[in-house]
Structure formats: C-alpha cells, structure tokens
Design a protein around this motif. Sequence first.
Motif, PDB file in Angstrom:
ATOM      1  N   GLU A  21       0.831  -1.209   0.000  1.00 20.98           N
ATOM      2  CA  GLU A  21       0.000   0.000   0.000  1.00 20.98           C
ATOM      3  C   GLU A  21       0.866   1.261   0.000  1.00 20.98           C
ATOM      4  OE1 GLU A  21       0.814  -0.947   4.244  1.00 20.98           O
ATOM      5  OE2 GLU A  21       0.067  -2.142   2.581  1.00 20.98           O
ATOM      6  N   GLU A  80       1.961   1.878  -3.602  1.00 22.60           N
ATOM      7  CA  GLU A  80       0.751   2.183  -4.373  1.00 22.60           C
ATOM      8  C   GLU A  80       0.261   3.598  -4.059  1.00 22.60           C
ATOM      9  OE1 GLU A  80      -2.128  -0.928  -3.756  1.00 22.60           O
ATOM     10  OE2 GLU A  80      -0.807  -2.444  -4.625  1.00 22.60           O
ATOM     11  N   ASP A  82      -9.196   5.303  -0.481  1.00 19.69           N
ATOM     12  CA  ASP A  82      -8.411   4.072  -0.625  1.00 19.69           C
ATOM     13  C   ASP A  82      -7.283   3.935   0.401  1.00 19.69           C
ATOM     14  OD1 ASP A  82      -9.960   3.322  -2.782  1.00 19.69           O
ATOM     15  OD2 ASP A  82      -8.415   3.699  -4.300  1.00 19.69           O
ATOM     16  N   PHE A  83      -6.665   5.081   0.772  1.00 16.86           N
ATOM     17  CA  PHE A  83      -5.428   4.996   1.539  1.00 16.86           C
ATOM     18  C   PHE A  83      -5.405   5.711   2.893  1.00 16.86           C
ATOM     19  CE2 PHE A  83      -4.172   4.624  -2.956  1.00 16.86           C
ATOM     20  CZ  PHE A  83      -3.447   3.442  -2.922  1.00 16.86           C
ATOM     21  N   LYS A 118      -6.687   0.058   1.758  1.00 16.44           N
ATOM     22  CA  LYS A 118      -5.223   0.008   1.664  1.00 16.44           C
ATOM     23  C   LYS A 118      -4.622   1.058   2.603  1.00 16.44           C
ATOM     24  CE  LYS A 118      -5.531  -1.093  -3.260  1.00 16.44           C
ATOM     25  NZ  LYS A 118      -5.116  -0.675  -4.592  1.00 16.44           N
ATOM     26  N   ILE A 144      -2.710   3.448   4.759  1.00 15.50           N
ATOM     27  CA  ILE A 144      -1.282   3.648   5.018  1.00 15.50           C
ATOM     28  C   ILE A 144      -1.087   4.028   6.478  1.00 15.50           C
ATOM     29  CG2 ILE A 144      -0.612   4.231   2.650  1.00 15.50           C
ATOM     30  CD1 ILE A 144      -0.833   7.217   3.516  1.00 15.50           C
TER      31      ILE A 144
END
Length: 112
Positions: free
Chosen positions: A20, A23, A50-51, A58, A60
């Motif tokens: 992740e 990405e 998403d992060f 995903k 972080i």
Amino acid sequence: MNSYGLAAFKAFLQSEHSEENIEFWMACEDYKATKSPLKLAVKAKKIYEDFIEKEAPKEINVDHYTKDITMKSLIEPSTATFELAQKRVLSLMEKDSFYRFQKSELYLELIK
C-alpha cells in the motif's frame, strides 16, 4: 529508480504485505500530474478513501496529524493535497522497507 527496480521493489513490498505504501506514492505522483481541477477533486477523493481514511482498504500508516492536514486540504484539492502524507510514506519506505529490500535476494539478483 527505473521501471524494473520499481517493479522489483513493489514485488518485495507485496511479499511483506506493505505494498500500500508504494501504491499510495504512485497514486500521489499520478495525482500531482493531473491538470484538470475536476479530475483532481475526483482523484483526491479516491486516494483519500483508498489509503487515508480510517479502515481504508489500503490504509497507510501515517499519524493523526498528517491525516487531519490531508483531510482539511481536501476542501480545496490542489497538487499539494497529499504532499505531507506522501513525504511521510516515502520516509518510512526509505528508512525501513527499502533498507531491507537492498539486502533481499530479489535486489541482489537485480543488480547482477
């Protein structure tokens, strides 16, 4: 880092279940290259979902301060929206993952 090196590093991160990070970094690079304000807003929302947000698929590993700064900058997305979070993730990868990658079989094969 060339495309082979990037692919090898990404494969290494996958083996450590921390892909992740790369990405996210790559998504930020794509985001910063976006010229359209409308596309920036759409991409910013996706990257955040998403992060960054809690329980993101995903997510972080960044501190609450970084998450708060990033969330506030989403009000008016700019190419700098994810700058702090991207710097934190890059630093984490440089000090931790990349160090281990350089000692891995994958890396040693790559540099032969």
